[in-house]
Every structure is written in structure tokens, then in C-alpha cells.
Write a protein that holds these residues in place. Structure first.
Motif, PDB file in Angstrom:
ATOM      1  N   PRO A  42       0.765  -1.254  -0.071  1.00  0.00           N
ATOM      2  CA  PRO A  42      -0.119  -0.040   0.133  1.00  0.00           C
ATOM      3  C   PRO A  42       0.824   1.139   0.005  1.00  0.00           C
ATOM      4  O   PRO A  42       0.426   2.312  -0.563  1.00  0.00           O
ATOM      5  N   THR A  43       2.277   1.183   0.267  1.00  0.00           N
ATOM      6  CA  THR A  43       3.120   2.244   0.524  1.00  0.00           C
ATOM      7  C   THR A  43       3.719   2.709  -0.814  1.00  0.00           C
ATOM      8  O   THR A  43       4.461   3.509  -1.292  1.00  0.00           O
ATOM      9  N   ALA A  44       3.488   1.686  -1.979  1.00  0.00           N
ATOM     10  CA  ALA A  44       4.240   1.923  -3.095  1.00  0.00           C
ATOM     11  C   ALA A  44       3.515   3.176  -3.740  1.00  0.00           C
ATOM     12  O   ALA A  44       4.459   3.679  -4.766  1.00  0.00           O
ATOM     13  N   ALA A  45       2.461   3.521  -3.338  1.00  0.00           N
ATOM     14  CA  ALA A  45       1.792   4.693  -3.911  1.00  0.00           C
ATOM     15  C   ALA A  45       2.262   5.886  -3.058  1.00  0.00           C
ATOM     16  O   ALA A  45       2.201   5.510  -1.840  1.00  0.00           O
ATOM     17  N   PRO A  46       2.483   7.091  -3.437  1.00  0.00           N
ATOM     18  CA  PRO A  46       2.817   8.058  -2.435  1.00  0.00           C
ATOM     19  C   PRO A  46       2.188   8.505  -1.533  1.00  0.00           C
ATOM     20  O   PRO A  46       2.190   9.060  -0.439  1.00  0.00           O
ATOM     21  N   VAL A  47       0.697   8.319  -1.755  1.00  0.00           N
ATOM     22  CA  VAL A  47      -0.336   8.928  -0.806  1.00  0.00           C
ATOM     23  C   VAL A  47      -1.212   7.909  -0.197  1.00  0.00           C
ATOM     24  O   VAL A  47      -1.152   6.602  -0.868  1.00  0.00           O
ATOM     25  N   LEU A  48      -1.639   8.107   0.922  1.00  0.00           N
ATOM     26  CA  LEU A  48      -2.732   7.195   1.574  1.00  0.00           C
ATOM     27  C   LEU A  48      -4.015   6.776   0.672  1.00  0.00           C
ATOM     28  O   LEU A  48      -4.658   7.860   0.204  1.00  0.00           O
ATOM     29  N   PRO A  49      -4.290   5.756   0.308  1.00  0.00           N
ATOM     30  CA  PRO A  49      -5.472   5.424  -0.768  1.00  0.00           C
ATOM     31  C   PRO A  49      -6.569   6.021   0.022  1.00  0.00           C
ATOM     32  O   PRO A  49      -7.778   6.427  -0.670  1.00  0.00           O
ATOM     33  N   GLU A  50      -6.813   6.057   1.393  1.00  0.00           N
ATOM     34  CA  GLU A  50      -8.096   6.373   2.035  1.00  0.00           C
ATOM     35  C   GLU A  50      -8.254   7.781   1.761  1.00  0.00           C
ATOM     36  O   GLU A  50      -9.257   8.465   2.026  1.00  0.00           O
ATOM     37  N   PHE A  51      -6.983   8.489   1.798  1.00  0.00           N
ATOM     38  CA  PHE A  51      -6.960  10.008   2.061  1.00  0.00           C
ATOM     39  C   PHE A  51      -6.065  10.398   0.905  1.00  0.00           C
ATOM     40  O   PHE A  51      -4.623  10.716   1.325  1.00  0.00           O
ATOM     41  N   PRO A  52      -6.534  10.910  -0.143  1.00  0.00           N
ATOM     42  CA  PRO A  52      -5.525  11.244  -1.369  1.00  0.00           C
ATOM     43  C   PRO A  52      -4.622  12.429  -0.864  1.00  0.00           C
ATOM     44  O   PRO A  52      -3.734  12.611  -1.522  1.00  0.00           O
ATOM     45  N   GLY A  53      -5.346  13.264  -0.140  1.00  0.00           N
ATOM     46  CA  GLY A  53      -4.626  14.249   0.127  1.00  0.00           C
ATOM     47  C   GLY A  53      -3.320  14.302   0.981  1.00  0.00           C
ATOM     48  O   GLY A  53      -2.528  15.154   1.445  1.00  0.00           O
ATOM     49  N   LEU A  54      -3.233  13.134   1.666  1.00  0.00           N
ATOM     50  CA  LEU A  54      -2.198  12.665   2.865  1.00  0.00           C
ATOM     51  C   LEU A  54      -1.103  12.025   2.292  1.00  0.00           C
ATOM     52  O   LEU A  54      -1.381  10.983   1.695  1.00  0.00           O
ATOM     53  N   HIS A  55       0.084  12.203   2.534  1.00  0.00           N
ATOM     54  CA  HIS A  55       1.254  11.446   2.061  1.00  0.00           C
ATOM     55  C   HIS A  55       1.742  10.633   3.258  1.00  0.00           C
ATOM     56  O   HIS A  55       1.511  10.746   4.422  1.00  0.00           O
ATOM     57  N   TRP A  56       2.051   9.208   2.588  1.00  0.00           N
ATOM     58  CA  TRP A  56       2.766   8.308   3.877  1.00  0.00           C
ATOM     59  C   TRP A  56       3.972   8.956   4.378  1.00  0.00           C
ATOM     60  O   TRP A  56       4.737   9.504   3.741  1.00  0.00           O
ATOM     61  N   PRO A  57       4.124   8.864   5.773  1.00  0.00           N
ATOM     62  CA  PRO A  57       5.568   9.321   6.328  1.00  0.00           C
ATOM     63  C   PRO A  57       6.470   8.650   5.819  1.00  0.00           C
ATOM     64  O   PRO A  57       6.466   7.209   5.752  1.00  0.00           O
ATOM     65  N   GLU A  58       7.550   9.351   5.617  1.00  0.00           N
ATOM     66  CA  GLU A  58       8.601   8.684   4.673  1.00  0.00           C
ATOM     67  C   GLU A  58       9.465   7.527   5.577  1.00  0.00           C
ATOM     68  O   GLU A  58       9.813   6.491   4.953  1.00  0.00           O
ATOM     69  N   GLU A  59       9.477   7.649   7.081  1.00  0.00           N
ATOM     70  CA  GLU A  59      10.236   6.635   7.923  1.00  0.00           C
ATOM     71  C   GLU A  59       9.297   5.241   7.780  1.00  0.00           C
ATOM     72  O   GLU A  59       9.598   4.242   7.854  1.00  0.00           O
ATOM     73  N   HIS A  60       7.735   5.555   7.777  1.00  0.00           N
ATOM     74  CA  HIS A  60       6.832   4.392   7.419  1.00  0.00           C
ATOM     75  C   HIS A  60       7.144   3.577   6.282  1.00  0.00           C
ATOM     76  O   HIS A  60       7.043   2.409   6.264  1.00  0.00           O
ATOM     77  N   ARG A  61       7.244   4.394   5.120  1.00  0.00           N
ATOM     78  CA  ARG A  61       7.339   3.809   3.885  1.00  0.00           C
ATOM     79  C   ARG A  61       8.630   3.109   3.842  1.00  0.00           C
ATOM     80  O   ARG A  61       8.673   1.955   3.286  1.00  0.00           O
ATOM     81  N   GLU A  62       9.784   3.677   4.347  1.00  0.00           N
ATOM     82  CA  GLU A  62      11.033   2.768   4.259  1.00  0.00           C
ATOM     83  C   GLU A  62      10.770   1.572   5.148  1.00  0.00           C
ATOM     84  O   GLU A  62      11.377   0.556   4.586  1.00  0.00           O
ATOM     85  N   HIS A  63      10.287   1.470   6.185  1.00  0.00           N
ATOM     86  CA  HIS A  63      10.108   0.458   6.877  1.00  0.00           C
ATOM     87  C   HIS A  63       9.261  -0.739   6.281  1.00  0.00           C
ATOM     88  O   HIS A  63       9.684  -1.920   6.244  1.00  0.00           O
ATOM     89  N   VAL A  64       8.312  -0.377   5.665  1.00  0.00           N
ATOM     90  CA  VAL A  64       7.266  -1.230   4.909  1.00  0.00           C
ATOM     91  C   VAL A  64       8.024  -1.833   3.662  1.00  0.00           C
ATOM     92  O   VAL A  64       7.720  -2.932   3.504  1.00  0.00           O
TER      93      VAL A  64
END
Length: 301
Positions: A42-64
Motif C-alpha cells: 500500500p505504500t508503493a503509492a505516495p499517498v494514502l489510498p483512503e486519504f488522497p491528500g495525505l502522504h505516507w510518512p517517509e520513515e513508515h514507507r521505508e520500514h514497509v
């Protein structure tokens, strides 16, 4: 000659997904095709699918991303150990598991998925992802059950084919005969019939059971015509029984290594993507179920 197209296996880090990857590798080897292992990230896309205006926190994306990469590596290693000669590739794809696998099915010959992974519920053998993929994929789909143990090969036992109408019988038998020939095991062909019930075209409920039974025997004879010439080395046993197809197939699946059925069976209606028999098999079959949606040329022996 192998069957056209590559095999896709969907994994999620669970034990049943690893079994699906192993089984997919074996099937890719049988088809002489490549294997693509995918993980829905789910973090392969830059934004949260449920909230198109919000981006994944970078540290969370790296962990996932690290976790996904590790799980893909483990699945690829299991597949290569199973079949060293199969070319294996991996990919982390954005989206939900069912959407990723349905999208992958557009270019694949076969999509393989475990019947449940993380998030599966005790007592529910076929998870939501497996059912959705089986119902909506463009390719054939194989669902590998959760046996509780790593799969080991070769697996003994026949290939089981359920046939119920002339339209679906051809592709089902093409897959079933090819697998039985390549694995050097018998093929058990199952066809069931009922007298009780509503059938406006033939009014089966008013016909003597002997006539319906004879008609069923003739049907199996017709759909099997010519297959013995194409696969002379395959031992074929026919089981034409009165009763429900699901019960007969499940009874014989206990000794089988694969059940092959069509996506829609007798009585299927326009717009229905998965017949009731196929759906029930996904929930209860003790061995992998291959749901055939498109004709595939049989391999030569």
C-alpha cells in the motif's frame, strides 16, 4: 511444448503464501514458463489510498518497503529451491491484494494465491482475497489451501476434473489432461446429475432417473472423445453419479493433488463470475483448486 503465458503468485509473508509460491513454481516448471511473485504494497503509492491528500510518512514507507522486500526475497528463494530451472522475478505493486492480482491476471496465464494469509479468520478457509481474485481474474486461478505444513513434492494422487457442460469441459479437460500427463498420474473425471429440481429446458424432474443417468453417461463419453488419442499414456477413470457436484468432488479431492473446474458451471447465469460449485470448493477443498477461465493449449507428452 509448454503452455503460453507466465504464472503469477501473490504473497503476503504468511506460510500459506509460501506454499502458494512453491506450488506456482512447480506449475511454472510444468508449463515451461516464468514465475512472477508479487506483493501488494500500500505504500508503493505516495499517498494514502483512503486519504488522497495525505502522504505516507517517509520513515513508515521505508520500514514497509524493507519488510516487503524481505518477504519477496523469502518467497523467491522458496520458489527457486522448489524449481531451480524456473526464471523467477518479484515486484511490489501499489494497491490492495485483490486489485493487484486481478490486474496481473490481464497478462498472465495463471494466478496462484493462498486460500488465506495474514488477516484470515479461523474457520474461514477461503479468504476474501482468494474469492475475489477467483471471481474476477481474467486468467485461470489456482487457490492453494492452508495445510499447516510446507508443501513437498512430488505429490501423489490423481488429477480430478469436474465437467458439467460442453462449453466448459474443453478447457477444463485441456488443463487436467496436461497436468496428469506431465505428473504421470491418473485423471479422474467427475460428472453428476440430478432428477429433482427445476430444469425448464429438459424438464429433468419429470424424466425417469434411468434416462437422465444414460444421458449423463453419453455426455461424458462425448466430451472425452479424442482425448485418449492425444494423451494415450493417461489412465482415465470416470465417475458419473447422481447427486450434487460439490459433494462428489470434495469426497474425491481427499485423495487428489489437484481439482480442475470451470469458473461457471451448469445453471450459471449471465453476470455471475464464479459458479456455486467453484465457490464451495475454494472454501473446503483439501487440495489446490484450479479454476479455468480461458482455453489453454495442452502440452505435448
Amino acid at each position: 511444448m509448454g503452455e503460453n503465458g507466465h504464472v503469477v503468485a501473490g504473497v503476503d509473508g504468511s506460510a500459506v503464501a509460501l506454499n502458494a509460491a512453491r506450488w506456482a513454481a512447480r506449475e511454472a516448471a510444468r508449463r515451461r514458463s516464468g514465475l512472477r511473485i508479487v506483493y501488494a504494497d500500500p505504500t508503493a503509492a505516495p499517498v494514502l489510498p483512503e486519504f488522497p491528500g495525505l502522504h505516507w510518512p517517509e520513515e513508515h514507507r521505508e520500514h514497509v518497503r524493507d519488510q516487503v522486500a524481505h518477504r519477496l526475497d523469502v518467497a523467491a528463494e522458496a520458489a527457486r529451491e522448489q524449481e531451480p530451472g524456473v526464471a523467477v522475478s518479484t515486484a511490489a505493486c501499489p494497491g490492495s491484494p485483490e486489485h493487484v492480482l486481478i490486474d496481473e491476471s490481464r497478462t498472465a496465464a495463471l494466478v496462484v494465491v493462498g486460500d488465506r494469509g495474514f488477516g484470515g479468520f479461523t474457520g474461514l478457509l477461503a479468504g476474501a482475497v482468494a474469492v475475489k481474485v477467483a471471481a474476477h481474474a481474467k486468467s485461470s486461478v489456482a487457490v492453494v489451501p492452508d495445510t499447516g505444513d510446507p508443501l513437498t513434492f512430488p505429490v501423489t494422487g490423481p488429477v480430478l476434473a469436474g465437467v458439467d457442460d460442453a462449453l466448459s469441459a474443453e478447457p477444463v479437460l485441456a488443463h487436467a489432461f496436461a497436468a496428469a500427463a506431465d505428473w504421470d498420474v491418473p485423471l479422474h473425471v467427475v460428472h453428476t446429475w440430478e432428477v429433482v429440481g427445476i430444469d425448464l429446458k429438459w424438464l429433468r424432474s419429470r424424466l425417469p432417473s434411468e434416462m437422465v443417468g444414460d444421458d449423463a453417461e453419453s455426455f461424458v463419453e462425448e466430451v472425452l472423445a479424442g482425448w485418449d488419442e492425444r494423451y494415450p499414456g493417461v489412465e482415465v477413470l470416470r465417475f458419473v453419479r447422481r447427486g450434487a457436484p460439490t459433494a462428489e468432488l470434495l469426497s474425491r479431492a481427499k485423495e487428489a493433488q489437484l481439482v480442475v473446474v470451470g469458473a461457471r458451471g451448469r445453471g450459471g447465469v449471465s453476470g455471475a463470475h464464479l459458479g456455486s460449485t467453484s465457490h464451495k470448493l475454494l472454501h473446503h477443498s483439501p487440495c489446490p483448486v484450479l479454476i479455468v477461465r480461458t482455453p489453454v493449449p495442452a502440452s505435448s507428452t
